[in-house]
Write an enzyme that holds these catalytic residues in place. Structure first.
Site, PDB file in Angstrom:
ATOM      1  N   GLU A  46     -11.219  -1.370  -3.856  1.00 32.31           N
ATOM      2  CA  GLU A  46     -10.559  -0.550  -2.830  1.00 32.31           C
ATOM      3  C   GLU A  46      -9.381   0.216  -3.435  1.00 32.31           C
ATOM      4  OE1 GLU A  46      -9.337  -3.383   0.094  1.00 32.31           O
ATOM      5  OE2 GLU A  46      -7.706  -4.189  -1.124  1.00 32.31           O
ATOM      6  N   ASP A  73       0.817  -1.222   0.000  1.00 30.01           N
ATOM      7  CA  ASP A  73       0.000   0.000   0.000  1.00 30.01           C
ATOM      8  C   ASP A  73       0.850   1.270   0.000  1.00 30.01           C
ATOM      9  OD1 ASP A  73      -1.911  -2.012   0.529  1.00 30.01           O
ATOM     10  OD2 ASP A  73      -1.831  -1.613   2.673  1.00 30.01           O
TER      11      ASP A  73
END
Length: 326
Positions: free
Chosen positions: A209, A41
């Site tokens: 997402e 991420d």
């Protein structure tokens, strides 16, 4: 005697040339993964010639964020920041206190703002410098978005986008049990933590997402991940709009980055995009080959390119990219 000295000088010169060539060969590409260790991420900023990469520490977050600094994506230094931590960011609405999925931006006021998931809620931090000291950007020391703020939305994966006119926007949202992802968006006021209006859902096609907004030649590219982050279905997609809120037209060549076993790439996703010397780059994570009950991920870098009509071209995972020119 003179011949012997000349031979010694020649040998030394050849050794120096060999060492130089070997060093140059080692730095011929920025290799993937870009750094040892397990991170996911990523987000990135550049300040005074130094790249700052902030990321989740695998497996599945830790008590602090992973922070790496580099000037060339070849040599890295591990850093530590004081915020957020599990101790500093906890509330009754959070289902756990693991820290993950940050987004950092330098705002028009010259300060740095961090939007990060702590458990299932989003916190906002502020600092005068990329490495801090950081503190909660909200005076009351509460989360920016509580875990139960929007029913059905998993309030994680925030991404801050600052438009060319200086207006800031915040995007976030996922789903539960790997289905029904929701993407939320809102304008931010100049303090970077007050919502300018009510958040709205802007979910594009095939979204789960990790939203990330990119603007290029007047078009807005909402990029995101789809599939399960724990397996080979995870992939990167995008949609194009004429405003920061859409409406969205699904990307022509979606998915633009997905599992490619021939290039040792499984489950690529949750990325960030930046430019250097006029070239776009995509920094993302992929699943490290393993025999574990949990997923470990590693950071990779590839070039990101567009066709003449503004569509993002498919990305072929590579062993690395050419070093940045200075």
């Amino acid at each position: 005697m003179t011949l012997k000295k000349n031979l010694q000088k020649l040998i030394v010169a050849l050794l120096l040339v060999h060492c130089f060539q070997s060093a140059s060969a080692q730095k011929a590409v920025i290799t993937n993964p870009i750094v040892p260790g397990y991170f996911a991420d990523p987000t990135i900023i550049k300040d005074k010639g130094i790249f700052y990469i902030y990321a989740t520490i695998d497996p599945w977050g830790g008590k602090e964020l992973g922070v790496l600094t580099t000037k060339d994506f070849i040599s890295f230094k591990t850093e530590h920041i004081n915020w957020p931590t599990k101790a500093a960011c906890t509330s009754p609405t959070s289902n756990n206190s693991m820290v993950w999925a940050p987004s950092i931006r330098k705002a028009t006021d010259g300060k740095y703002y961090m939007y990060v998931a702590v458990g299932s809620e989003i916190w906002a931090g502020v600092s005068d410098k990329p490495l801090g000291p950081w503190k909660n950007a909200k005076a009351d020391n509460t989360p920016l978005i509580a875990g139960n703020a929007y029913p059905g939305v998993h309030n994680i994966d925030a991404d801050c986008f600052i438009d060319t006119d200086g207006q800031a926007y915040l995007y976030w949202g996922s789903g539960f049990n790997w289905v029904n992802g929701h993407c939320m968006a809102v304008k931010l006021k100049k303090d970077m933590v007050t919502f300018d209006g009510t958040p709205v859902e802007i979910t594009p096609p095939h979204y789960f997402e990790a939203p990330h907004m990119v603007k290029r030649k007047g078009l807005y590219y909402l990029m995101y991940s789809y599939g399960k982050a724990i397996d080979s279905t995870y992939q990167i997609r995008y949609a194009i709009g004429k405003t920061p809120f859409g409406p969205w037209m699904e990307g022509k060549d979606d998915p633009i980055l997905s599992t490619d076993l021939s290039h040792k790439t499984t489950g690529p996703g949750h990325h960030t995009v930046f430019t250097e010397n006029g070239q776009y780059y995509i920094l993302y994570h992929r699943i490290h080959p393993q025999d574990k009950e949990y997923v470990l991920r590693e950071l990779c870098l590839d070039s990101l390119n567009f066709d003449t009509k503004g569509n993002i071209l498919k990305i072929k995972p590579s062993a690395g990219v050419k070093p940045f020119a200075h």
